[in-house]
Design an enzyme around this catalytic site. Structure first.
Site, mmCIF file in Angstrom:
data_model
loop_
_atom_site.group_PDB
_atom_site.id
_atom_site.type_symbol
_atom_site.label_atom_id
_atom_site.label_comp_id
_atom_site.label_asym_id
_atom_site.label_seq_id
_atom_site.Cartn_x
_atom_site.Cartn_y
_atom_site.Cartn_z
ATOM 1 C CG HIS A 106 -1.862 -1.138 1.220
ATOM 2 N ND1 HIS A 106 -3.160 -0.961 1.030
ATOM 3 C CD2 HIS A 106 -1.739 -2.321 1.768
ATOM 4 C CE1 HIS A 106 -3.802 -2.054 1.112
ATOM 5 N NE2 HIS A 106 -2.958 -2.878 1.347
ATOM 6 C CE LYS B 132 -2.184 10.614 3.250
ATOM 7 N NZ LYS B 132 -2.966 9.951 1.916
ATOM 8 C CE LYS C 220 -13.913 5.818 1.427
ATOM 9 N NZ LYS C 220 -12.880 6.252 2.418
ATOM 10 C CB THR D 293 -9.969 4.967 -0.895
ATOM 11 O OG1 THR D 293 -9.494 5.381 0.533
ATOM 12 C CG2 THR D 293 -9.375 3.744 -1.151
ATOM 13 C CE LYS E 11 -6.518 13.901 0.421
ATOM 14 N NZ LYS E 11 -6.417 12.882 -0.592
ATOM 15 N NE ARG E 12 -3.393 9.898 10.092
ATOM 16 C CZ ARG E 12 -3.026 9.305 10.986
ATOM 17 N NH1 ARG E 12 -3.609 8.086 11.317
ATOM 18 N NH2 ARG E 12 -1.826 9.573 12.000
HETATM 19 C C1 26W Z 1 4.194 0.801 10.105
HETATM 20 C C2 26W Z 1 3.601 2.052 10.084
HETATM 21 C C3 26W Z 1 2.247 1.968 8.801
HETATM 22 C C4 26W Z 1 1.016 2.107 9.110
HETATM 23 C C5 26W Z 1 0.268 2.217 8.153
HETATM 24 C C6 26W Z 1 2.920 2.098 7.719
HETATM 25 C C7 26W Z 1 2.011 1.853 6.383
HETATM 26 C C8 26W Z 1 0.654 2.055 6.807
HETATM 27 C C9 26W Z 1 -0.420 2.122 5.618
HETATM 28 C C10 26W Z 1 0.129 1.254 4.248
HETATM 29 C C11 26W Z 1 -0.572 3.632 5.117
HETATM 30 C C12 26W Z 1 -1.731 3.642 4.247
HETATM 31 O O1 26W Z 1 -2.919 3.706 4.786
HETATM 32 N N1 26W Z 1 -1.546 3.466 2.857
HETATM 33 C C13 26W Z 1 -2.704 3.983 2.189
HETATM 34 O O2 26W Z 1 -3.478 2.774 1.587
HETATM 35 C C14 26W Z 1 -4.507 3.077 0.904
HETATM 36 C C15 26W Z 1 -5.105 1.660 0.765
HETATM 37 O O3 26W Z 1 -4.655 1.093 -0.260
HETATM 38 C C16 26W Z 1 -4.243 3.825 -0.304
HETATM 39 O O4 26W Z 1 -5.389 4.176 -0.944
HETATM 40 C C17 26W Z 1 -3.475 4.975 0.018
HETATM 41 O O5 26W Z 1 -2.870 5.643 -1.151
HETATM 42 C C18 26W Z 1 -2.149 4.691 0.679
HETATM 43 O O6 26W Z 1 -1.484 5.831 1.182
#
Ligand code: 26W
Length: 744
Positions: free
Chosen positions: A297, A488, A594, A590, A482-483
């Site tokens: 992701h 971003k 929406k 995502t 978004k976060r």
């Molecule tokens: C280890 C810490 C950590 C926590 C969460 C590393 C990475 C993450 C996630 C992968 C971050 C995340 O939410 N990524 C998002 O995933 C979405 C679903 O596929 C995508 O639509 C977003 O572009 C992506 O930033």
């Protein structure tokens, strides 16, 4: 579900005199009781979803809708003098950070709706993602006691508890089953850690870091805790249904790994097979290779998990040993396959004293997928080039999707009934049917404008009531929710607003359509620069909103505690969806989908799924600007001088200088100077090309403002996005996973 039975049962419920908590639990329990009368068992052939996050949001309305009794319930409650909207107070189940966690929730919803057996496994955090408040514009984090209203949508299964052993402690994993309603009822099994105060810590808090690994030992315990319990559950079911010939494990089960966070499951499944079923290491490794599938992701290096082998050895010695054996097997296998020494190093599971979890996932999985076309190309070319070279058959793209049931039917009943009136209700069973709207866009544009206006008013009334901020109903609503993360580029939107504000102050913008820019974003508590950007935007809001000369034309609002429930209100109301990440950095997005479903035009870069949104809805119905991923890649390899842009572009210079010229006050934290330096100083100034894309962004925003003047033509653009949004349903995505990876 037997709806007549539900109505009878609900009518019998004595709710008068009960408070909202009592009523909430009573109604939810009636629904659960009626719905679970005929819950199917786990079939012989199914898929499992391992995710350390599930951003479910509020279950009440969605579950009643999925069970087909939402309207019944609201009329029966009305007879009892209860307004169903009163349950808006019920907390979200915010057991996730952002995109990854919400995607998992949408996937579970779609699998159930399609009648596909997908079983989710995760952690039942006592506290979800922190609640956000602002103190003098600075983010404050507060504990999220989400169970204070109770959790009537989960069932505790003491009899299916598991004992999980660490070198230094033994804990009990108690499953809580949350049914996922649809054409079939699937289960999300969330484990809670019990036995001792030490043990309980494991499932106490969700790590609030999004896209940056913290490498904390408690996080490692969390990753092992739920995957070990889940693996045991799956093995027990497998042996019960198919015996102990684990060669068939992958034939009947696929375990989808939601990023690298659950990857320890690979080593754990091998441990169970070798330690408890006397399977050889080789046979166990072959079995897991046919069982696991991995979804990536993010490409952000700081998000790719690398665990210190010493740390793993300390609390999970057997697992550490197995990871070493996997590393050894991989090296031998690849040497035989002709990998060069460099290729073997690059793809190695263990390098130095670090376990590279993504490499472990890629080696031991039968499938590796990205979450949007561009993202998949990037991971094949830049992140896993060698594995793609030798095993291209493993790689595929699965562009993300969102469930139209929550993100259109539930959050935008008004637009949904306009669609019903226009094309009938078939689209509700098969979302591809929404494409038929295309024929009537011209006819319903006016009605759509009324609907959008109503959703905006609902949102603005809510913001007035909860944030105490007044927004005129007729303003164009630009939303960036978004976060908070530098890639971003919420900072770039902040600068664009300041440029427009300055133009307004100078009287340069004739007939500017009144506009409000709405932000919603939580920052990881330890992410200082992200928190500085939140403070900066709040400072801008304070200044712009207080300016008598402009505040009838321009407003800036940063809502507090942006979460799933808030998103449901904002996506339905927005005119313009701001998706302005540095091209190549947002894997998919995502939220963009929406907004598209709810008839907002996208103002964005050619990044992630924005590219596919414009492919489907048309360039003419959206607003694309900025450097492409290719351009960013070549600029990153040298030659980009943000200083030059800063020196030559006066308007840009002026807005960047507000960080250091005293226009805004960061209360002595030095945050704004640090932000300023990040753009112009250091070895890679402006790493995310904020200054590079700012001008074309401002031009695009002003073009949108201009186009909005022809409200009907603009509405047609908006409606074209809705009409072309079927591809972005998670039903389509799940069908692809089921067909290509899970074979169910
Ligand atoms: C280890 C810490 C950590 C926590 C969460 C590393 C990475 C993450 C996630 C992968 C971050 C995340 O939410 N990524 C998002 O995933 C979405 C679903 O596929 C995508 O639509 C977003 O572009 C992506 O930033």
């Amino acid at each position: 579900m037997n709806r007549r039975l539900f109505s009878e049962e609900l009518k019998k419920e004595q709710l008068d005199g009960t408070d909202i908590v009592g009523a909430y639990n009573a109604i939810s329990s009636v629904a659960m009781r009626c719905a679970l009368k005929n819950k199917p068992n786990m079939p012989r052939h199914c898929a499992h979803y391992f995710s350390i996050e599930y951003l479910m949001g509020r279950g009440f309305y969605n579950n009643l809708m999925e069970l087909g009794v939402l309207h019944e319930a609201s009329s029966i409650l009305a007879e009892k003098g209860i307004d169903i909207n009163a349950f808006e107070e019920v907390e979200d189940a915010a057991l996730g950070n952002g995109g990854l966690g919400r995607l998992a929730a949408c996937f579970l919803d779609s699998a159930a709706a399609l009648g596909l057996p997908l079983y989710g496994y995760g952690i039942r955090y006592k506290y979800g993602l922190f609640k956000q408040d602002f103190e003098n514009g600075f983010q404050k984090e507060l504990p999220d006691d989400w169970q204070r209203f109770g959790d009537p949508w989960s069932i505790r299964k003491d009899d299916e508890s598991m004992t999980i052993s660490f070198a230094d402690m033994v804990v009990t994993a108690v499953p809580y089953d949350m049914p996922v309603f649809g054409k079939r009822i699937n289960i999300l099994r969330l484990y809670q850690a019990e036995d001792s105060a030490e043990a309980e810590k494991i499932s106490e808090y969700l790590y609030p870091a999004d896209d940056t690994e913290e490498g904390k030992i408690l996080r490692l315990r969390q990753e092992y805790f739920f995957t070990a319990a889940a693996c045991r559950d799956i093995v027990q079911n497998f042996v019960r249904l198919h015996g102990t010939n684990f060669k068939n494990l992958g034939k009947y089960n696929t375990i989808q790994l939601n990023d690298t966070h659950p990857v320890l499951a690979i080593a754990e499944l091998i441990r169970i097979m070798t330690a408890e079923y006397a399977v050889s290491f080789k046979a166990a490794l072959d079995a897991v290779k046919g069982t696991f599938a991995y979804t990536n992701h993010t490409i952000l290096p700081e998000a790719l998990e690398c665990w210190d082998m010493g740390m793993i050895e300390r609390i999970l010695p057997e697992i550490a040993q197995i990871i070493s054996k996997i590393d050894g097997a991989a090296r031998i296998e690849r040497e035989k396959a002709g990998y060069s020494a460099a290729e073997i190093e690059e793809t190695a599971v263990i390098r130095g004293d670090k376990a590279h979890m993504a490499n472990l996932a890629v080696y031991a999985s039968k499938s590796v997928n990205g979450v949007a076309k561009l993202h998949t190309e990037i991971i094949e070319r830049d992140v896993f080039p060698t594995e793609y070279k030798y095993h291209p058959e493993k790689f595929s793209n699965k562009t993300n999707g969102v469930t139209q049931r929550r993100w259109l039917m539930l959050c935008n009943g008004e637009l949904s009934s306009l669609i019903d009136k226009t094309i009938g209700r078939e689209w509700r069973n098969d979302f591809t049917g929404i494409f038929a709207l295309k024929e009537s866009i011209g006819d319903i544009a006016e009605k759509f404008i009324v609907v959008k206006g109503r959703k905006k008013k609902q949102l603005f009334d809510y913001i007035r009531a909860t944030e105490g901020i007044d927004i005129p109903d007729d303003m164009i609503l630009y939303a960036q929710v978004k976060r908070l993360h530098e890639y971003k580029r919420q900072l770039m939107t902040a600068f664009a607003i300041l440029e427009i504000y300055n133009k307004l102050k100078r009287g340069e913008l004739k007939d500017f359509q009144p506009s409000v820019f709405l932000f919603g974003a939580k920052s990881a508590p330890s992410y200082r620069r992200a928190k500085a950007i939140i403070k900066f935007i709040n400072c801008i809001a304070e200044k712009v909103n207080a300016d008598e000369q402009t505040n009838g034309l321009l407003k800036v609002v940063f809502v507090r505690n942006y979460n799933v429930s808030y998103a449901e209100k904002i996506v339905a109301a927005a005119d313009v969806s701001l998706q302005v990440s540095t091209a190549g950095f947002e894997a998919s997005g995502t939220g963009n989908m929406k907004f598209m479903m709810n008839g907002a035009v996208t103002c964005g870069t050619l990044d992630g799924a924005n590219i596919e949104i414009v492919d489907y809805a048309g360039e003419g119905n959206n607003y694309i600007f900025g450097a492409t991923a290719e351009e960013i890649k070549s600029l990153s390899s040298g030659g980009y001088s943000p200083q030059k842009i800063y020196d030559e572009d006066e308007e840009l210079h002026a807005v960047v200088d507000t960080l250091i010229d005293g226009t805004f006050d960061d209360c002595g934290t030095g945050d704004f100077a640090d932000l300023y330096d990040s753009l112009l100083k250091g070895e890679s100034p402006d790493y995310y090309f904020v200054l590079y894309d700012l001008n074309s962004y401002v031009e695009t925003l002003l073009t949108i403002n201009e186009d909005y003047k022809n409200r009907v033509e603009f509405a047609k653009k908006q409606l074209s996005n809705t009409a072309n949004s079927a591809y972005f349903s998670s039903d389509r995505t799940i069908k692809e996973y089921a067909r290509d990876i899970w074979k169910i």
